[in-house]
Design an enzyme around this catalytic site. Structure first.
Site, PDB file in Angstrom:
ATOM      1  N   LYS A  20     -45.377  94.211  99.281  1.00 18.33           N
ATOM      2  CA  LYS A  20     -46.522  94.466 100.158  1.00 18.33           C
ATOM      3  C   LYS A  20     -46.126  95.429 101.283  1.00 18.33           C
ATOM      4  O   LYS A  20     -44.931  95.683 101.492  1.00 18.33           O
ATOM      5  CB  LYS A  20     -47.027  93.125 100.708  1.00 18.33           C
ATOM      6  CG  LYS A  20     -47.571  92.185  99.613  1.00 18.33           C
ATOM      7  CD  LYS A  20     -48.046  90.864 100.215  1.00 18.33           C
ATOM      8  CE  LYS A  20     -48.684  89.968  99.168  1.00 18.33           C
ATOM      9  NZ  LYS A  20     -49.206  88.716  99.788  1.00 18.33           N
ATOM     10  N   TYR A  60     -57.788  90.648  94.277  1.00 19.66           N
ATOM     11  CA  TYR A  60     -57.969  89.388  95.021  1.00 19.66           C
ATOM     12  C   TYR A  60     -59.394  88.847  94.860  1.00 19.66           C
ATOM     13  O   TYR A  60     -59.934  88.246  95.782  1.00 19.66           O
ATOM     14  CB  TYR A  60     -57.631  89.599  96.500  1.00 19.66           C
ATOM     15  CG  TYR A  60     -56.134  89.654  96.787  1.00 19.66           C
ATOM     16  CD1 TYR A  60     -55.261  88.676  96.298  1.00 19.66           C
ATOM     17  CD2 TYR A  60     -55.594  90.655  97.596  1.00 19.66           C
ATOM     18  CE1 TYR A  60     -53.894  88.725  96.580  1.00 19.66           C
ATOM     19  CE2 TYR A  60     -54.227  90.695  97.882  1.00 19.66           C
ATOM     20  CZ  TYR A  60     -53.386  89.716  97.368  1.00 19.66           C
ATOM     21  OH  TYR A  60     -52.035  89.750  97.662  1.00 19.66           O
ATOM     22  N   ASN A 123     -46.304  88.084 104.115  1.00 16.81           N
ATOM     23  CA  ASN A 123     -45.326  87.371 103.277  1.00 16.81           C
ATOM     24  C   ASN A 123     -44.637  88.248 102.228  1.00 16.81           C
ATOM     25  O   ASN A 123     -44.175  87.763 101.194  1.00 16.81           O
ATOM     26  CB  ASN A 123     -45.944  86.101 102.675  1.00 16.81           C
ATOM     27  CG  ASN A 123     -47.146  86.378 101.799  1.00 16.81           C
ATOM     28  OD1 ASN A 123     -47.522  87.539 101.581  1.00 16.81           O
ATOM     29  ND2 ASN A 123     -47.737  85.339 101.258  1.00 16.81           N
ATOM     30  N   HIS A 126     -45.987  90.031  96.395  1.00 20.05           N
ATOM     31  CA  HIS A 126     -46.968  89.394  95.521  1.00 20.05           C
ATOM     32  C   HIS A 126     -46.326  89.105  94.177  1.00 20.05           C
ATOM     33  O   HIS A 126     -45.553  89.919  93.668  1.00 20.05           O
ATOM     34  CB  HIS A 126     -48.181  90.314  95.300  1.00 20.05           C
ATOM     35  CG  HIS A 126     -49.061  89.837  94.170  1.00 20.05           C
ATOM     36  ND1 HIS A 126     -49.998  88.843  94.325  1.00 20.05           N
ATOM     37  CD2 HIS A 126     -49.098  90.182  92.854  1.00 20.05           C
ATOM     38  CE1 HIS A 126     -50.591  88.614  93.162  1.00 20.05           C
ATOM     39  NE2 HIS A 126     -50.071  89.406  92.250  1.00 20.05           N
ATOM     40  N   GLU A 137     -53.947  91.396  86.016  1.00 22.08           N
ATOM     41  CA  GLU A 137     -53.447  92.232  87.117  1.00 22.08           C
ATOM     42  C   GLU A 137     -52.709  93.468  86.599  1.00 22.08           C
ATOM     43  O   GLU A 137     -52.852  94.556  87.157  1.00 22.08           O
ATOM     44  CB  GLU A 137     -52.531  91.400  88.029  1.00 22.08           C
ATOM     45  CG  GLU A 137     -53.293  90.325  88.796  1.00 22.08           C
ATOM     46  CD  GLU A 137     -52.385  89.392  89.589  1.00 22.08           C
ATOM     47  OE1 GLU A 137     -51.155  89.619  89.610  1.00 22.08           O
ATOM     48  OE2 GLU A 137     -52.899  88.425  90.182  1.00 22.08           O
TER      49      GLU A 137
HETATM   50  P1  GDP Z   1     -49.926  83.911  96.576  1.00 25.13           P
HETATM   51  O1  GDP Z   1     -50.330  83.879  95.134  1.00 25.13           O
HETATM   52  O2  GDP Z   1     -48.734  83.030  96.860  1.00 25.13           O
HETATM   53  O3  GDP Z   1     -49.718  85.303  97.107  1.00 25.13           O
HETATM   54  O4  GDP Z   1     -51.117  83.246  97.429  1.00 25.13           O
HETATM   55  P2  GDP Z   1     -52.706  83.347  97.226  1.00 25.13           P
HETATM   56  O5  GDP Z   1     -53.041  83.982  95.915  1.00 25.13           O
HETATM   57  O6  GDP Z   1     -53.268  82.013  97.527  1.00 25.13           O
HETATM   58  O7  GDP Z   1     -53.146  84.319  98.426  1.00 25.13           O
HETATM   59  C1  GDP Z   1     -52.932  85.691  98.325  1.00 25.13           C
HETATM   60  C2  GDP Z   1     -52.398  86.208  99.637  1.00 25.13           C
HETATM   61  O8  GDP Z   1     -53.372  85.999 100.649  1.00 25.13           O
HETATM   62  C3  GDP Z   1     -51.153  85.484 100.157  1.00 25.13           C
HETATM   63  O9  GDP Z   1     -49.950  85.946  99.602  1.00 25.13           O
HETATM   64  C4  GDP Z   1     -51.236  85.782 101.638  1.00 25.13           C
HETATM   65  O10 GDP Z   1     -50.782  87.125 101.910  1.00 25.13           O
HETATM   66  C5  GDP Z   1     -52.735  85.724 101.887  1.00 25.13           C
HETATM   67  N1  GDP Z   1     -53.126  84.396 102.334  1.00 25.13           N
HETATM   68  C6  GDP Z   1     -53.265  83.279 101.591  1.00 25.13           C
HETATM   69  N2  GDP Z   1     -53.633  82.228 102.336  1.00 25.13           N
HETATM   70  C7  GDP Z   1     -53.749  82.711 103.595  1.00 25.13           C
HETATM   71  C8  GDP Z   1     -54.126  82.115 104.857  1.00 25.13           C
HETATM   72  O11 GDP Z   1     -54.415  80.924 104.946  1.00 25.13           O
HETATM   73  N3  GDP Z   1     -54.125  82.932 105.949  1.00 25.13           N
HETATM   74  C9  GDP Z   1     -53.809  84.253 105.865  1.00 25.13           C
HETATM   75  N4  GDP Z   1     -53.831  84.992 106.986  1.00 25.13           N
HETATM   76  N5  GDP Z   1     -53.450  84.839 104.714  1.00 25.13           N
HETATM   77  C10 GDP Z   1     -53.423  84.082 103.597  1.00 25.13           C
HETATM   78 MG    MG Z   2     -52.054  84.543  94.179  1.00 26.88          MG
END
Ligand code: GDP
Ligand code: MG
Length: 149
Positions: A20, A60, A123, A126, A137
């Protein structure tokens, strides 16, 4: 021999890994690629790009109704991404373990997020979360011709 391993189910599994914008900015591209190479996975696709918002909204699509979605898109368009396809046995599940929990506070030391991040909104990396999600994807980010056999 080694080449006959491609007969084992799951060996040709592929996943999408993206460094990222914060990860690119903080010079973690080499570190992250090295972790996947040393683990034993094979790089089959690689590009650097400033992601169009339309592509990210498809990437997303399941998060569109989340309160953090606008800031997520802002973050993901704040700089270039390095997007990769990695291949190997159980690569989807294994790469999620290597990347660590979505929330860096929960990510174990030794994982990418556990070692290099402190906040969920920055974080670093991805990783696709299922084989079906990975296929979707990969098709979104790469043309077939851009992936190596
Ligand atoms: P991943 O698959 O571990 O990347 O997590 P998800 O698919 O649930 O979410 C995608 C991305 O959205 C995450 O990697 C974070 O960058 C962001 N994200 C997810 N949950 C949160 C949240 O509660 N707050 C914020 N600010 N960003 C979030
Ligand atoms: Mg995810």
């Amino acid at each position: 021999g080694y080449s006959s391993m491609s007969g084992i189910p799951g060996v040709r599994e592929r996943t999408l890994i993206a460094v990222k914008p914060d990860g690119v900015h903080r010079r973690f591209v080499g570190e992250i690629m090295q972790r996947f190479e040393r683990k034993g996975f094979k790089l089959v696709g690689l590009k650097m790009l400033q992601a169009p918002e339309e592509l990210l909204s498809q990437h997303y699509q399941d998060l569109r109704r989340k309160p953090f979605y606008p800031s997520l898109l802002q973050y993901m368009t704040s700089g270039p991404l390095v997007v990769m396809v990695w291949e190997g046995h159980n690569v989807v599940r294994t790469s999620r373990v290597m990347v660590g929990d979505t929330n860096p506070a929960e990510a174990h030391a030794g994982t990418i997020r556990g070692d290099f991040s402190i906040h969920i909104s920055r974080n670093v990396v991805h990783a696709s979360d299922s084989v079906e999600g990975a296929q979707r994807e990969i098709q979104l980010w790469f043309h077939g011709k851009e992936l190596m056999d």
